[in-house]
Design an enzyme around this catalytic site. Structure first.
Site, PDB file in Angstrom:
ATOM      1  N   GLU A 126       8.202   1.657   4.169  1.00 17.43           N
ATOM      2  CA  GLU A 126       7.831   0.875   5.341  1.00 17.43           C
ATOM      3  C   GLU A 126       7.940  -0.589   4.978  1.00 17.43           C
ATOM      4  O   GLU A 126       7.616  -0.973   3.852  1.00 17.43           O
ATOM      5  CB  GLU A 126       6.377   1.171   5.755  1.00 17.43           C
ATOM      6  CG  GLU A 126       5.883   0.314   6.919  1.00 17.43           C
ATOM      7  CD  GLU A 126       4.371   0.439   7.193  1.00 17.43           C
ATOM      8  OE1 GLU A 126       3.594   0.546   6.225  1.00 17.43           O
ATOM      9  OE2 GLU A 126       3.992   0.408   8.370  1.00 17.43           O
ATOM     10  N   TYR A 166      10.015   2.112   9.697  1.00 19.94           N
ATOM     11  CA  TYR A 166      10.086   3.114   8.632  1.00 19.94           C
ATOM     12  C   TYR A 166      11.520   3.548   8.404  1.00 19.94           C
ATOM     13  O   TYR A 166      12.280   3.737   9.356  1.00 19.94           O
ATOM     14  CB  TYR A 166       9.274   4.357   9.000  1.00 19.94           C
ATOM     15  CG  TYR A 166       7.797   4.157   8.871  1.00 19.94           C
ATOM     16  CD1 TYR A 166       7.160   4.326   7.645  1.00 19.94           C
ATOM     17  CD2 TYR A 166       7.031   3.793   9.957  1.00 19.94           C
ATOM     18  CE1 TYR A 166       5.801   4.146   7.523  1.00 19.94           C
ATOM     19  CE2 TYR A 166       5.656   3.604   9.844  1.00 19.94           C
ATOM     20  CZ  TYR A 166       5.055   3.785   8.620  1.00 19.94           C
ATOM     21  OH  TYR A 166       3.704   3.604   8.486  1.00 19.94           O
ATOM     22  N   HIS A 175       0.853  -1.191   0.000  1.00 20.97           N
ATOM     23  CA  HIS A 175       0.000   0.000   0.000  1.00 20.97           C
ATOM     24  C   HIS A 175       0.882   1.233   0.000  1.00 20.97           C
ATOM     25  O   HIS A 175       2.107   1.130   0.145  1.00 20.97           O
ATOM     26  CB  HIS A 175      -0.907   0.028   1.243  1.00 20.97           C
ATOM     27  CG  HIS A 175      -0.151   0.175   2.539  1.00 20.97           C
ATOM     28  ND1 HIS A 175       0.282  -0.905   3.275  1.00 20.97           N
ATOM     29  CD2 HIS A 175       0.268   1.277   3.222  1.00 20.97           C
ATOM     30  CE1 HIS A 175       0.910  -0.471   4.357  1.00 20.97           C
ATOM     31  NE2 HIS A 175       0.928   0.848   4.348  1.00 20.97           N
ATOM     32  N   HIS A 196      -5.491  -1.831   4.696  1.00 19.48           N
ATOM     33  CA  HIS A 196      -5.418  -0.693   3.787  1.00 19.48           C
ATOM     34  C   HIS A 196      -4.762  -1.107   2.480  1.00 19.48           C
ATOM     35  O   HIS A 196      -3.800  -1.853   2.449  1.00 19.48           O
ATOM     36  CB  HIS A 196      -4.730   0.533   4.379  1.00 19.48           C
ATOM     37  CG  HIS A 196      -3.445   0.270   5.127  1.00 19.48           C
ATOM     38  ND1 HIS A 196      -2.852  -0.949   5.211  1.00 19.48           N
ATOM     39  CD2 HIS A 196      -2.638   1.127   5.802  1.00 19.48           C
ATOM     40  CE1 HIS A 196      -1.748  -0.848   5.925  1.00 19.48           C
ATOM     41  NE2 HIS A 196      -1.586   0.398   6.297  1.00 19.48           N
ATOM     42  N   HIS A 216       4.734   7.393   2.172  1.00 20.44           N
ATOM     43  CA  HIS A 216       5.543   6.175   2.088  1.00 20.44           C
ATOM     44  C   HIS A 216       4.914   5.128   1.177  1.00 20.44           C
ATOM     45  O   HIS A 216       3.717   5.129   0.940  1.00 20.44           O
ATOM     46  CB  HIS A 216       5.803   5.569   3.472  1.00 20.44           C
ATOM     47  CG  HIS A 216       4.625   4.893   4.115  1.00 20.44           C
ATOM     48  ND1 HIS A 216       3.845   5.486   5.063  1.00 20.44           N
ATOM     49  CD2 HIS A 216       4.096   3.638   3.955  1.00 20.44           C
ATOM     50  CE1 HIS A 216       2.908   4.647   5.469  1.00 20.44           C
ATOM     51  NE2 HIS A 216       3.020   3.522   4.809  1.00 20.44           N
TER      52      HIS A 216
END
Lengths: 119, 307
Positions: B265, B255, B153, B199, B214
């Site tokens: 990430e 991260y 994502h 997500h 990111h």
């Protein structure tokens, strides 16, 4: 990527003194490290730290005096004209002499925005 | 209601130096280089991905994201969603097949947060890398670095998250899985899914449109996240924060930044979402805990360092 052709890379790492324009604070930076990483390793927080890769603009500074080598940095935060006058991102700059600098962090949402973005 | 959008199929990122970027994405993250094109773009994927590529890198003088593309069920879905977008007042542009290598036509449009989205249905499928499709072994033995399994994502910062979430819900049939709302009920963050994942794309409200926060890549376990952290230190890669856990989605995460300052990430675990689930809501005053569940403090760098 060297846009400061007079400042060649030394064969052995050199230590340079990086002074802030207020003359109150300074740190030492090896010629092998970016100014930003050298500052972090010195345990100081004189310049805001962001991505450390020339992308986010947080560590923008003006170099008032001294020689340096710089790598490519985002045109969102430093235009070619600004770069020619010594505005750089500290994470992409390597000292080649003692330097006098002053932080110039951009406000949020003020990137130039016109550089190469669309595909 | 699902309308045939399946998953984030590719993301194109701008990098300042292609060689440095490839060293990062191939040797550190463990992505596989699959192809290059005449424009100098490089195509990569995580080893479990069936489509030929999911990450496209383009050298440019400003890092950030060019676009994120969602793969849809079939070409008829593309026609239908394209008409639905236009009916909703969203201008669309068709990009001919072959502009991205071995990818069919794409429909491009800009969402209210200022990001360029694409829909496509056709891309060459080379299969999972290093394992077959019949009696497959568990994993290929010559993976590098973090052994990222897939592009999962992205998180995007921009203006009018609420309008973007509504567009993705009403027109593209995605679901709102999680959100952050302020005391007046304004949506400050929206985590959208087209699948069961917590997500597939997420948004956070920000005064400048079109910013990239990111790109995220999936790892199998918490121990893989810890080993990713070890590799970040071994390679002196720019760290952001972690390993830790998110409140939002509850994923286990770390991260860091690519050599051009684009945030990456890698994460494991996390919640799931079905279409009949109510969205999970976080209150803005709990934002610190929502983002980093252990620190429970607002992290200025996480909120403002963008490309």
């Amino acid at each position: 990527m060297n846009n400061n052709y007079n400042a060649s890379t030394p064969e052995t790492p050199q230590r340079h003194r990086i002074e802030l324009a207020d003359e109150q604070t300074c740190f030492n930076a090896s010629s092998e490290l970016s100014l930003l990483v050298a500052m972090e390793r010195a345990g100081q927080a004189l310049i805001p730290v962001g991505c450390r890769g020339g992308g986010c603009g947080k560590c923008r500074i003006r170099i008032l005096k001294g020689e340096y080598f710089s790598k490519r940095m985002s045109r969102a935060w430093v235009s070619p004209e600004q770069e020619a006058e010594g505005t750089v991102l500290a994470c992409r700059v390597y000292a080649r002499s003692d330097l006098t600098i002053e932080p110039d962090p951009p406000e949020i949402a003020t990137s130039c925005g016109t550089a190469d973005r669309a595909s | 209601m699902k309308k045939g959008v399946m998953r984030p199929g590719h993301i194109q990122l701008r990098v300042l130096d292609m060689d440095e970027a490839l060293n990062h994405y191939v040797n550190l993250l463990g992505m596989i280089e699959m192809d290059r094109d005449a424009q100098g773009r490089v195509y990569l994927k995580g080893w479990t991905e069936v489509d030929k590529y999911s990450l496209v890198l383009r050298q440019a003088d400003q890092p950030g994201m060019d676009f994120v593309g969602f793969k849809c069920l079939d070409e008829a879905t593309i026609d239908r969603l394209s008409a639905d977008l236009q009916a909703a007042g969203v201008a669309t542009e068709e990009i001919a097949a072959g502009d991205l290598k071995d990818c069919g036509r794409r429909i491009a449009f800009t969402v209210p947060t200022g990001h360029r989205f694409e829909l496509f249905a056709t891309k060459e499928q080379t299969g999972k890398w290093g394992v077959g499709n019949r009696n497959p072994e568990a994993w290929p033995r010559d993976l590098k670095g973090m052994k990222a399994t897939r592009f999962d994502h992205c998180l995007l910062y921009g203006t009018d998250v609420a309008a973007t979430a509504k567009l993705l819900t009403d027109v593209l049939g995605m679901d709102l899985a999680e959100q952050v709302v302020d005391p007046e009920g304004k949506q400050l963050a929206a985590f959208m899914t087209a699948s069961m994942k917590a997500h597939d794309v997420a948004f956070i409200e920000h005064p400048e449109p079109g910013k990239f926060h990111h790109a995220s890549f999936f790892l199998e376990t918490w121990n893989d996240v810890l080993k990713a952290a070890d590799l970040i230190s071994m390679t002196d890669t720019s760290i952001d924060i972690g390993p830790t856990r998110h409140g939002l989605t509850h994923g286990q995460t770390i991260y860091f930044f690519d050599p051009s300052g684009n945030r990456n990430e890698v994460f494991a675990g996390g919640d799931y979402h079905y279409p009949d689930h109510e969205p999970v809501t976080w209150d803005a005053e709990q934002l610190g805990k929502a983002i980093f569940y252990h620190d429970r403090q607002l992290n200025e760098r996480f909120l403002t360092v963008l490309t």
